[in-house]
Scaffold this active site. Structure first.
Site, PDB file in Angstrom:
ATOM      1  N   GLY A 120      26.053 -35.461 -25.231  1.00 44.77           N
ATOM      2  CA  GLY A 120      25.311 -35.087 -24.033  1.00 44.77           C
ATOM      3  C   GLY A 120      24.022 -35.876 -23.945  1.00 44.77           C
ATOM      4  O   GLY A 120      23.552 -36.471 -24.919  1.00 44.77           O
ATOM      5  N   GLY A 165      19.969 -35.730 -22.000  1.00 43.87           N
ATOM      6  CA  GLY A 165      19.006 -34.892 -21.297  1.00 43.87           C
ATOM      7  C   GLY A 165      17.653 -35.558 -21.226  1.00 43.87           C
ATOM      8  O   GLY A 165      17.495 -36.746 -21.524  1.00 43.87           O
ATOM      9  N   GLY A 166      16.648 -34.770 -20.793  1.00 45.89           N
ATOM     10  CA  GLY A 166      15.315 -35.313 -20.613  1.00 45.89           C
ATOM     11  C   GLY A 166      14.667 -35.758 -21.905  1.00 45.89           C
ATOM     12  O   GLY A 166      13.824 -36.648 -21.904  1.00 45.89           O
ATOM     13  N   LYS A 215      20.354 -36.285 -32.583  1.00 44.62           N
ATOM     14  CA  LYS A 215      19.618 -36.432 -31.324  1.00 44.62           C
ATOM     15  C   LYS A 215      18.713 -37.649 -31.396  1.00 44.62           C
ATOM     16  O   LYS A 215      17.825 -37.730 -32.243  1.00 44.62           O
ATOM     17  CB  LYS A 215      18.798 -35.176 -31.052  1.00 44.62           C
ATOM     18  CG  LYS A 215      18.001 -35.220 -29.762  1.00 44.62           C
ATOM     19  CD  LYS A 215      17.280 -33.896 -29.558  1.00 44.62           C
ATOM     20  CE  LYS A 215      16.460 -33.913 -28.290  1.00 44.62           C
ATOM     21  NZ  LYS A 215      15.739 -32.638 -28.094  1.00 44.62           N
ATOM     22  N   ASP A 242      12.158 -23.136 -22.043  1.00 47.05           N
ATOM     23  CA  ASP A 242      13.256 -23.721 -21.253  1.00 47.05           C
ATOM     24  C   ASP A 242      14.560 -22.986 -21.556  1.00 47.05           C
ATOM     25  O   ASP A 242      15.575 -23.601 -21.879  1.00 47.05           O
ATOM     26  CB  ASP A 242      13.389 -25.220 -21.553  1.00 47.05           C
ATOM     27  CG  ASP A 242      14.184 -25.936 -20.480  1.00 47.05           C
ATOM     28  OD1 ASP A 242      14.622 -27.075 -20.742  1.00 47.05           O
ATOM     29  OD2 ASP A 242      14.390 -25.377 -19.393  1.00 47.05           O
TER      30      ASP A 242
END
Length: 738
Positions: free
Chosen positions: A418, A420-421, A439, A536
């Site tokens: 994935g 993301g920001g 990550k 978040d």
């Protein structure tokens, strides 16, 4: 006979004229100016004066006003590089004291030209929102922004959401519509802001002046915008020699759209779309500082096609460094000899010592590079914070850069889980065959380094079975890496709305997942060594393992709350649909912000619907509003997922719905703490195993201050209502779009 000759002569002229047009040559009789705007090929005003391959290049000159027009838009500048500057009208909505509306909006079609990304979509007004809908083939896309204020803003030039807001626009748009609205039509019209405006404007061409623009912007009817244009739909390679670029020019693929543009080669200037439009620049005589030669006073400039040369008189040599002349002589010979000998000796000396120091230099270089990356990625900051009091994950492992490459097979695209920001997540396999999630941070500035360090720091404080476990990190690389345990069943969002939405989650699954998330947040708020606010919370940040056990992830935006403080003032950050409206308006972050976000997640578990869905009807776009109204009007059965609505669990569902509504109350002080929420949800599961469910369940009255519930004044009420920005935000009506 004479008639035949004349006829052949006329045909020859037509053929020559046609050939010139094909090659990009306009005829000498073409009008080249309209007012103060120059008109150059491929643009023109009449047949034969513009590029015939595209009607878009046919402009119109109003001889009365001396204004040039592209369809109904006034042209103010044409650039060879592929830009057309025009004036675009503003869209506005004005209200009088009786709330009657005077509105003007535009639906613009650019035909084959497209919007440039140099434009900014702008809204001016207090408590208003504006949106721009672009139409691409069979799909619509929308963008917009919000502007909030309860009095005239003080700062000039800023368009940051206080009376004025701006956002980027999708490039390559050919047809669009812009409109403006205010949030609450029942609010009395303010003297300082009777109208609301929405318009496109070229970046840097609008400076917000609150005292003037909130009242008098309607007098400014048009703003400059930039359109992108190009020739045809093919690339330079595809058109080959058939491009309309003239001599001494080159074909360049358009960077903003399909097709190509022309450009004069270096040393030439003029119109590259004409056959002989690019003419040589005489660098020796031009007065332009850009193109003028750099020959020194002792040398002579000689112009050549596309360039120039510097010459020296007899007995002198040209110094290529500064284009000056130096006298020839014995000193020059000896000077070159000395340079040669010194160079040779130096080279031999380097060769002698090179073998001895090569390995040491290489080792030192690698060490320095690793040290540089370590400090660049915040290693010193991380080491200092991890060494402080309160850290629990003291055994965080440091991985090498080679080990990370091996684990991800060179960061292969097929390993991406994935994006993301905060970065990209890869699936990795360590030498012991254990599977991990790696990550890779997406770093562009120091604030993102801070987010990376923040995530390591936050996770170092947490030891909880429902929080994704941090195994270690790698700081030796250009961008830092975090290594987590691998959770193999996707996110809660995937199961409810995404790629795994076909997988069936029973009510027991959903209740247990809600209990696990609530318990985790309660732990973060109350039991961690330093209280942590996630900031978040959303279904996309809840991972599920093979047993559908919830794992809270992505702590890049989280904040540690010192023991002596209950809230922090921060830049607002979160996800639309989950963002606490009180935090959005005040910038004050506390644990009740997570409570609001959890309430939205609980509503998603109950309904199977997204938190925010623009494709749905207006009344059901925002899940919080839709859910709260359904509770108040005793229509809960209409919004709850039919798969989980059974006779034997209605009491639990109603109780969970009540908890969700309480979590999303407007004021943070009216929401329960996460410990209370976790206890109530856990009690639902315990009660299910011990008691028979009642046939009827009376729904408790929903507090009138719930987000999304409109509170109308009694008839005849003349009391003055103060400005409520949260209420206005929650009643936002956004047009359909993407």
């Amino acid at each position: 006979m004479n008639m035949v000759v004349h006829g052949l002569f006329l045909v020859a002229i037509l053929i020559l004229a046609s050939t010139k047009l094909v090659m990009g040559q306009s005829t000498p009789i073409c009008q080249t100016k309209c007012g103060n705007v120059s008109i150059e090929f491929p643009f023109g005003l009449s047949t034969g004066c513009y590029y015939a391959g595209q009607d878009n290049f046919n402009l119109t000159c109003n001889e009365t006003t001396n204004e040039l027009f592209f369809f109904n838009m006034q042209v103010i500048n044409i650039a060879h590089s592929g830009e057309l500057r025009v004036l675009q009208s503003t869209s506005f909505t004005c209200y009088n004291s009786e709330n009657n509306t005077n509105e003007l909006f535009y639906n613009t079609n650019l035909v084959n030209f497209t919007l440039s990304n140099k434009n900014r979509f702008t809204a001016v007004g207090c408590n208003t929102y504006a949106f721009m809908t672009t139409f691409k083939r069979d799909r619509n896309y929308s963008t917009g922004c919000l502007s909030l204020c309860d009095s005239t803003p003080k700062e000039n030039g800023l368009c940051s959401g206080d009376g004025c807001c701006q956002t980027s626009v999708p490039k390559r748009s050919r047809r669009f519509r812009i409109r403006s609205r205010r949030f609450d039509r029942e609010t009395s019209v303010s003297d300082f802001n009777p109208c609301f405006y929405a318009f496109l404007v070229e970046d840097g061409m609008f400076s917000f002046s609150p005292s003037q623009d909130l009242q008098n912007l309607r007098n400014v009817t048009k703003f400059p915008i930039v359109l992108d244009w190009s020739i045809g739909e093919q690339t330079c390679l595809q058109v080959g020699n058939t491009s309309i670029c003239g001599k001494n020019s080159e074909c360049l693929n358009s960077t903003t759209r399909t097709g190509y543009n022309c450009k004069c080669k270096a040393g030439y200037e003029g119109n590259p779309y004409l056959l002989d439009g690019c003419q040589d620049i005489d660098e020796c005589t031009t007065s332009s500082t850009i193109y003028r030669h750099n020959c020194s006073a002792s040398s002579t400039c000689n112009n050549t096609m596309g360039h120039f040369l510097c010459y020296c008189p007899p007995g002198y040599n040209l110094n290529a460094t500064n284009n000056s002349c130096m006298r020839k002589g014995r000193s020059e010979y000896y000077g070159w000899t000395r340079i040669f000998l010194a160079t040779t000796v130096g080279f031999l000396a380097i060769l002698l010592v090179f073998g001895c120091v090569e390995q040491k230099i290489k080792h030192r270089k690698n060490t320095e590079l690793r040290k540089h990356f370590f400090e660049q990625n915040g290693g010193g900051m991380l080491r200092q914070r991890l060494s402080g009091a309160g850290t629990s994950n003291s055994d965080v492992k440091i991985f090498t850069e080679e080990g990370m490459k091996e684990a991800t097979n060179g960061y292969e695209e097929s390993r991406i889980l994935g994006q993301g920001g905060q970065g990209t997540v890869y699936k990795g396999i360590l030498p012991d065959n254990s599977v991990v999630a790696i990550k890779k941070a997406r770093l562009g500035d120091s604030s993102q380094v801070e987010q990376f360090i923040n995530e390591v720091l936050v996770l170092s404080q947490i030891n909880h079975r429902n929080v994704v476990k941090l195994l270690g990190c790698c700081l030796e690389t250009e961008v830092p890496l975090l290594v987590y345990e691998f959770i193999n069943s996707g996110t809660l969002y995937d199961h409810l709305h995404g790629s795994m939405s076909n997988s069936y989650l029973t009510w027991e699954h959903r209740l247990r997942i809600a209990v696990e998330i609530a318990g985790t947040l309660a732990y973060l708020h109350s039991s961690a060594s330093i209280p942590i606010i996630h900031r978040d919370v959303k279904t996309a940040n809840i991972l599920l393992d093979e047993n559908l056990t919830a794992k809270v992830a992505d702590f890049g935006a989280s904040r540690l709350i010192p023991m002596d403080k209950e809230q922090l003032t921060t830049m607002v950050q979160g996800t639309l649909g989950y963002l606490d409206p009180e935090y959005y308006n005040t910038g004050l972050l506390n644990e009740k912000s997570d409570v609001y976000s959890f309430g939205v997640v609980l509503m998603e578990l109950l309904t199977g619907q997204k938190a925010l869905c623009f494709e749905k009807p207006q009344q059901s776009k925002h899940l919080v509003n839709y859910f709260a109204c359904a509770m108040k009007e005793d229509r809960l059965h209409e919004v709850v997922d039919s798969q989980v609505m059974k006779e034997n669990n209605q009491r639990e569902i109603h109780e969970a719905a009540r908890i969700a509504v309480e979590c999303t109350r407007l004021m943070g002080e009216e929401r329960p703490r996460m410990k209370e929420v976790a206890a109530q949800l856990e009690a639902l599961g315990v009660a299910k195993t011990k008691h028979e469910l009642s046939d009827q369940y009376n729904e408790p009255e929903v507090n009138k201050h719930l987000v999304g519930v409109e509170i109308l004044p009694a008839q005849g009420d003349t009391g003055t209502t103060g400005y409520d920005s949260i209420k206005n935000v929650t009643r936002l009506n956004i047009e359909a779009g993407r």
